[in-house]
Enzyme design. Structure first.
Site, mmCIF file in Angstrom:
data_model
loop_
_atom_site.group_PDB
_atom_site.id
_atom_site.type_symbol
_atom_site.label_atom_id
_atom_site.label_comp_id
_atom_site.label_asym_id
_atom_site.label_seq_id
_atom_site.Cartn_x
_atom_site.Cartn_y
_atom_site.Cartn_z
ATOM 1 N N SER A 106 0.945 -1.145 0.143
ATOM 2 C CA SER A 106 -0.036 -0.032 -0.001
ATOM 3 C C SER A 106 0.806 1.223 0.063
ATOM 4 C CB SER A 106 -0.809 -0.032 1.211
ATOM 5 O OG SER A 106 -2.078 1.043 1.201
ATOM 6 N N HIS A 131 -2.295 -1.380 -4.463
ATOM 7 C CA HIS A 131 -3.701 -1.527 -4.727
ATOM 8 C C HIS A 131 -4.379 0.199 -4.643
ATOM 9 C CE1 HIS A 131 -4.426 -1.858 0.101
ATOM 10 N NE2 HIS A 131 -3.972 -0.832 -0.092
#
Length: 209
Positions: A106, A131
């Protein structure tokens, strides 16, 4: 409640140095900071971001031309905290090399990719995950709508940052980040998140020559 990060920090080893004035003790992270090494470990949140930014600014004030090494092992966290670190990395004059050990997921992966060009490294068994941002909101429908609009803007901005540092098209980035996308170190190199995968200090030093 058991907090493994707090427990680990309470067990930080001390390093004793001999000086002309006698012995001086440092915790291991402070000693490594003297060598211009910063550790970004654990969830990215506001408190951690303040400490990382302060270390970056301090090391720049010490020597704006000398490299700073940032070792990353993070599952990600708060987007605004991560962007505070990102902006500081880009703002200072000192080049920041990034090294992934363990995991950069992330916001951790974005900060890994944000290192100085040619100086983004992954250790061979590290995992990298990218993501799109996520969030949950409650309240009136109009407030939820505004939050949704803001997170879409944030998604676009994060995509643009990956485009800038990874050499991918916006469409490629958007497609890859649509769901949790895990990569090995070699896959992250192929995607443009890192420049090198090294398994030893000797290999890294040879690659820098």
């Amino acid at each position: 409640m058991y907090d493994p990060v707090s427990t680990a920090m309470n067990l930080v080893p001390m390093v004793v140095e001999q000086t002309s004035r006698g012995e001086r003790a440092f915790d291991i992270f402070s000693r490594l900071l003297k060598e211009r090494i910063i550790f970004l470990t654990g969830p990215v949140e506001d408190g951690m971001a303040s400490l990382i930014c302060a270390q970056l600014l301090f090391l720049e004030s010490e020597n704006p031309k000398k490299e700073i090494a940032m070792y990353i092992n993070s599952p990600g966290g708060v987007v605004t905290a991560g962007l505070a670190i990102y902006d500081t990395m880009q703002y200072i004059k000192s080049p920041v090399s990034t090294v992934c050990m363990g995991m950069a997921a992330s916001m951790g992966s974005l900060l890994l990719a944000a290192g100085a060009a040619g100086q983004r490294i992954s250790l061979p068994n590290a995992r990298i995950m990218v993501h799109q941002p996520s969030g949950g909101f409650r309240g009136q429908a109009s407030d939820i709508e505004r939050h949704a609009e803001d997170i879409i803007k944030t998604k676009r901005r994060l995509n643009e940052i990956y485009v800038k540092h990874c050499g991918r098209t916006y469409e490629e980035v958007e497609r890859t980040l649509d769901r949790d996308h895990f990569m090995s170190a070699d896959e992250a190199k192929a995607w443009g998140l890192v420049d090198h995968v090294y398994d030893s200090r000797d290999a890294a030093e040879a690659g820098a020559e």
